[in-house]
Design a protein around this motif. Structure first.
Motif, short mmCIF file in Angstrom:
data_model
loop_
_atom_site.label_atom_id
_atom_site.label_comp_id
_atom_site.label_asym_id
_atom_site.label_seq_id
_atom_site.Cartn_x
_atom_site.Cartn_y
_atom_site.Cartn_z
N ALA A 1 1.63 9.46 -5.71
CA ALA A 1 2.11 10.82 -5.50
C ALA A 1 3.02 11.27 -6.63
N GLU A 2 3.86 10.37 -7.11
CA GLU A 2 4.75 10.72 -8.22
C GLU A 2 3.97 10.95 -9.50
N ALA A 3 2.90 10.23 -9.67
CA ALA A 3 2.15 10.29 -10.92
C ALA A 3 1.30 11.55 -11.04
N GLN B 1 0.83 -1.20 0.00
CA GLN B 1 0.00 0.00 0.00
C GLN B 1 0.87 1.25 0.00
N ILE B 2 1.91 1.25 0.81
CA ILE B 2 2.79 2.42 0.91
C ILE B 2 3.43 2.71 -0.44
N ILE B 3 3.94 1.68 -1.09
CA ILE B 3 4.56 1.87 -2.40
C ILE B 3 3.53 2.36 -3.41
N GLY B 4 2.32 1.87 -3.30
CA GLY B 4 1.25 2.37 -4.17
C GLY B 4 0.98 3.84 -3.94
N TYR B 5 0.97 4.28 -2.70
CA TYR B 5 0.77 5.70 -2.39
C TYR B 5 1.93 6.54 -2.92
N SER C 1 -4.65 13.37 2.92
CA SER C 1 -6.01 13.50 3.47
C SER C 1 -6.93 12.42 2.88
N ARG C 2 -6.73 12.04 1.65
CA ARG C 2 -7.57 11.02 1.02
C ARG C 2 -7.39 9.65 1.68
N HIS C 3 -6.14 9.30 2.04
CA HIS C 3 -5.86 7.97 2.56
C HIS C 3 -5.66 7.93 4.08
N GLY C 4 -5.68 9.08 4.74
CA GLY C 4 -5.66 9.10 6.20
C GLY C 4 -4.30 8.96 6.86
N PHE C 5 -3.28 9.61 6.33
CA PHE C 5 -1.99 9.66 7.00
C PHE C 5 -1.42 11.07 6.88
N SER C 6 -0.42 11.37 7.69
CA SER C 6 0.11 12.73 7.71
C SER C 6 1.21 12.90 6.67
N ASP C 7 1.43 14.16 6.28
CA ASP C 7 2.50 14.41 5.32
C ASP C 7 3.87 14.16 5.96
N ALA C 8 3.97 14.30 7.28
CA ALA C 8 5.22 13.98 7.97
C ALA C 8 5.54 12.49 7.85
N ARG C 9 4.54 11.65 8.02
CA ARG C 9 4.74 10.21 7.86
C ARG C 9 5.18 9.91 6.43
N TYR C 10 4.57 10.58 5.47
CA TYR C 10 4.92 10.37 4.07
C TYR C 10 6.39 10.71 3.82
N TYR C 11 6.80 11.90 4.24
CA TYR C 11 8.16 12.34 3.95
C TYR C 11 9.21 11.68 4.83
N LEU C 12 8.98 11.64 6.15
CA LEU C 12 10.01 11.18 7.08
C LEU C 12 10.16 9.67 7.11
N HIS C 13 9.07 8.95 6.99
CA HIS C 13 9.15 7.50 7.15
C HIS C 13 9.10 6.77 5.82
N TRP C 14 8.05 7.02 5.07
CA TRP C 14 7.81 6.20 3.89
C TRP C 14 8.72 6.55 2.72
N ARG C 15 8.82 7.83 2.39
CA ARG C 15 9.60 8.22 1.22
C ARG C 15 11.08 7.92 1.42
N SER C 16 11.56 8.10 2.64
CA SER C 16 12.97 7.82 2.89
C SER C 16 13.25 6.32 2.89
N LYS C 17 12.29 5.52 3.32
CA LYS C 17 12.50 4.08 3.41
C LYS C 17 12.19 3.37 2.09
N SER D 1 10.01 -1.04 -5.86
CA SER D 1 8.80 -1.64 -6.42
C SER D 1 8.24 -2.59 -5.36
N VAL D 2 7.08 -3.12 -5.60
CA VAL D 2 6.46 -4.03 -4.64
C VAL D 2 7.32 -5.28 -4.47
N SER D 3 7.88 -5.78 -5.55
CA SER D 3 8.74 -6.98 -5.44
C SER D 3 9.99 -6.69 -4.63
N ASP D 4 10.54 -5.48 -4.77
CA ASP D 4 11.71 -5.10 -3.96
C ASP D 4 11.36 -5.08 -2.48
N ALA D 5 10.19 -4.57 -2.15
CA ALA D 5 9.76 -4.51 -0.75
C ALA D 5 9.55 -5.91 -0.18
#
Length: 80
Positions: free
Chosen positions: A17-19, A9-13, A28-44, A49-53
């Motif tokens: 965002a890139e698209a 799901q995270i990789i899909g989000y 706001s659509r998926h219910g998480f903060s922009d801090a979580r997006y930038y600090l946790h998900w985007r950096s990790k 791709s999903v197969s890489d994860a």
């Protein structure tokens, strides 16, 4: 602790965002903060791709098992 979003799901989000979407709208659509997006998900998961994860998850699990095996063998050596 149960995770609220899976790696897939995270990789899909991130791909969404890139698209097309603005980050605040996506958050706001998926219910998480922009801090979580930038600090946790985007950096990790940045350009994964999903197969890489999935492969990363398997490698972490295997690494954990190997660490346990090493600790047990070191303990066995100390006992003898």
């Amino acid at each position: 602790m149960k995770k609220r979003f899976t790696e897939e799901q995270i990789i899909g989000y991130l791909n969404e965002a890139e698209a097309e979407l603005r980050i605040k709208e996506l958050c706001s659509r998926h219910g998480f903060s922009d801090a979580r997006y930038y600090l946790h998900w985007r950096s990790k998961f940045g350009r994964m791709s999903v197969s890489d994860a999935k492969q990363l998850k398997e490698l972490k699990s295997e690494n954990s098992c190997l660490k346990n095996m090493l600790a047990e063998s070191m303990l066995a050596v100390e006992v003898t």
